[in-house]
Design a protein around this motif. Structure first.
Motif, PDB file in Angstrom:
ATOM      1  N   UNK A 132       0.831  -1.205   0.000  1.00  0.00           N
ATOM      2  CA  UNK A 132       0.000   0.000   0.000  1.00  0.00           C
ATOM      3  C   UNK A 132       0.868   1.260   0.000  1.00  0.00           C
ATOM      4  N   UNK A 133       1.924   1.235   0.817  1.00  0.00           N
ATOM      5  CA  UNK A 133       2.827   2.381   0.874  1.00  0.00           C
ATOM      6  C   UNK A 133       3.507   2.597  -0.471  1.00  0.00           C
ATOM      7  N   UNK A 134       3.911   1.498  -1.092  1.00  0.00           N
ATOM      8  CA  UNK A 134       4.570   1.581  -2.395  1.00  0.00           C
ATOM      9  C   UNK A 134       3.601   2.130  -3.454  1.00  0.00           C
ATOM     10  N   UNK A 135       2.351   1.714  -3.372  1.00  0.00           N
ATOM     11  CA  UNK A 135       1.346   2.200  -4.326  1.00  0.00           C
ATOM     12  C   UNK A 135       1.108   3.698  -4.152  1.00  0.00           C
ATOM     13  N   UNK A 136       1.089   4.160  -2.918  1.00  0.00           N
ATOM     14  CA  UNK A 136       0.898   5.595  -2.653  1.00  0.00           C
ATOM     15  C   UNK A 136       2.096   6.389  -3.166  1.00  0.00           C
ATOM     16  N   UNK A 137       3.299   5.880  -2.921  1.00  0.00           N
ATOM     17  CA  UNK A 137       4.500   6.569  -3.402  1.00  0.00           C
ATOM     18  C   UNK A 137       4.543   6.623  -4.923  1.00  0.00           C
ATOM     19  N   UNK A 138       4.189   5.537  -5.574  1.00  0.00           N
ATOM     20  CA  UNK A 138       4.158   5.527  -7.039  1.00  0.00           C
ATOM     21  C   UNK A 138       3.109   6.509  -7.575  1.00  0.00           C
ATOM     22  N   UNK A 139       1.974   6.538  -6.922  1.00  0.00           N
ATOM     23  CA  UNK A 139       0.920   7.457  -7.327  1.00  0.00           C
ATOM     24  C   UNK A 139       1.383   8.914  -7.174  1.00  0.00           C
ATOM     25  N   UNK A 140       2.064   9.210  -6.103  1.00  0.00           N
ATOM     26  CA  UNK A 140       2.577  10.571  -5.891  1.00  0.00           C
ATOM     27  C   UNK A 140       3.619  10.918  -6.940  1.00  0.00           C
ATOM     28  N   UNK A 141       4.489   9.971  -7.277  1.00  0.00           N
ATOM     29  CA  UNK A 141       5.505  10.199  -8.317  1.00  0.00           C
ATOM     30  C   UNK A 141       4.866  10.511  -9.662  1.00  0.00           C
ATOM     31  N   UNK A 142       3.854   9.739 -10.021  1.00  0.00           N
ATOM     32  CA  UNK A 142       3.161   9.939 -11.291  1.00  0.00           C
ATOM     33  C   UNK A 142       2.454  11.294 -11.301  1.00  0.00           C
ATOM     34  N   UNK A 143       1.820  11.616 -10.192  1.00  0.00           N
ATOM     35  CA  UNK A 143       1.113  12.891 -10.084  1.00  0.00           C
ATOM     36  C   UNK A 143       2.099  14.064 -10.220  1.00  0.00           C
ATOM     37  N   UNK A 144       3.230  13.960  -9.570  1.00  0.00           N
ATOM     38  CA  UNK A 144       4.271  14.994  -9.638  1.00  0.00           C
ATOM     39  C   UNK A 144       4.783  15.145 -11.071  1.00  0.00           C
ATOM     40  N   UNK A 145       5.015  14.033 -11.746  1.00  0.00           N
ATOM     41  CA  UNK A 145       5.499  14.075 -13.131  1.00  0.00           C
ATOM     42  C   UNK A 145       4.459  14.707 -14.051  1.00  0.00           C
ATOM     43  N   UNK A 146       3.185  14.402 -13.845  1.00  0.00           N
ATOM     44  CA  UNK A 146       2.139  14.992 -14.670  1.00  0.00           C
ATOM     45  C   UNK A 146       2.029  16.501 -14.433  1.00  0.00           C
ATOM     46  N   UNK A 147       2.135  16.909 -13.190  1.00  0.00           N
ATOM     47  CA  UNK A 147       2.099  18.349 -12.892  1.00  0.00           C
ATOM     48  C   UNK A 147       3.279  19.075 -13.524  1.00  0.00           C
ATOM     49  N   UNK A 148       4.455  18.485 -13.431  1.00  0.00           N
ATOM     50  CA  UNK A 148       5.651  19.091 -14.028  1.00  0.00           C
ATOM     51  C   UNK A 148       5.492  19.203 -15.541  1.00  0.00           C
ATOM     52  N   UNK A 149       4.995  18.157 -16.165  1.00  0.00           N
ATOM     53  CA  UNK A 149       4.774  18.183 -17.612  1.00  0.00           C
ATOM     54  C   UNK A 149       3.725  19.229 -17.995  1.00  0.00           C
ATOM     55  N   UNK A 150       2.676  19.345 -17.204  1.00  0.00           N
ATOM     56  CA  UNK A 150       1.645  20.338 -17.489  1.00  0.00           C
ATOM     57  C   UNK A 150       2.198  21.752 -17.365  1.00  0.00           C
ATOM     58  N   UNK A 151       3.077  21.966 -16.417  1.00  0.00           N
ATOM     59  CA  UNK A 151       3.691  23.276 -16.254  1.00  0.00           C
ATOM     60  C   UNK A 151       4.590  23.598 -17.436  1.00  0.00           C
ATOM     61  N   UNK A 152       5.341  22.635 -17.903  1.00  0.00           N
ATOM     62  CA  UNK A 152       6.268  22.864 -19.007  1.00  0.00           C
ATOM     63  C   UNK A 152       5.560  22.981 -20.341  1.00  0.00           C
ATOM     64  N   UNK A 153       4.537  22.168 -20.574  1.00  0.00           N
ATOM     65  CA  UNK A 153       3.925  22.078 -21.905  1.00  0.00           C
ATOM     66  C   UNK A 153       2.575  22.745 -22.019  1.00  0.00           C
TER      67      UNK A 153
END
Length: 108
Positions: free
Chosen positions: A5-26
């Protein structure tokens, strides 16, 4: 099980962070990239120039005041100090009640 469960939450946060960064750049259009870095650098350069201009103006105006006035005090401070030291000591009361009391004493 808790580790998964902890690993799933961390992966979800990583994906969310990457999507936000991409949205900011593009931006909204996924294929197009916005040029944020040059705008950011240009804004920082303009801000630095404005700050250095203000600091330079303050330094030069202070330096010119000190060369005109060797005592090191600004002109407005010198005038206020001159008025404070050369002002005659006032023996007159400042409020109406004290003045009325003084007049009553003078009549007696």
């Amino acid at each position: 099980m808790p580790r998964e469960n902890e690993q799933a939450v961390l992966d979800s946060a990583r994906v969310h962070h990457a999507r936000l960064r991409d949205a900011l750049e593009r931006g909204r259009v996924p294929g197009r990239s916005r040029a944020q870095a040059p705008r950011l650098i240009a804004s920082l350069v303009v801000a630095a120039l404005a700050c250095s201009g203000c600091v330079g103006y303050a330094y030069i105006s202070t330096h010119l005041d000190s060369t005109r006035n060797p005592s090191g005090m600004s002109v407005s401070t010198d005038i206020a100090t001159e008025h404070a030291t050369n002002a005659p000591a006032s023996t007159q009361p400042t409020d109406a009640a004290a003045q009325a009391a003084q007049e009553a004493e003078a009549e007696q």
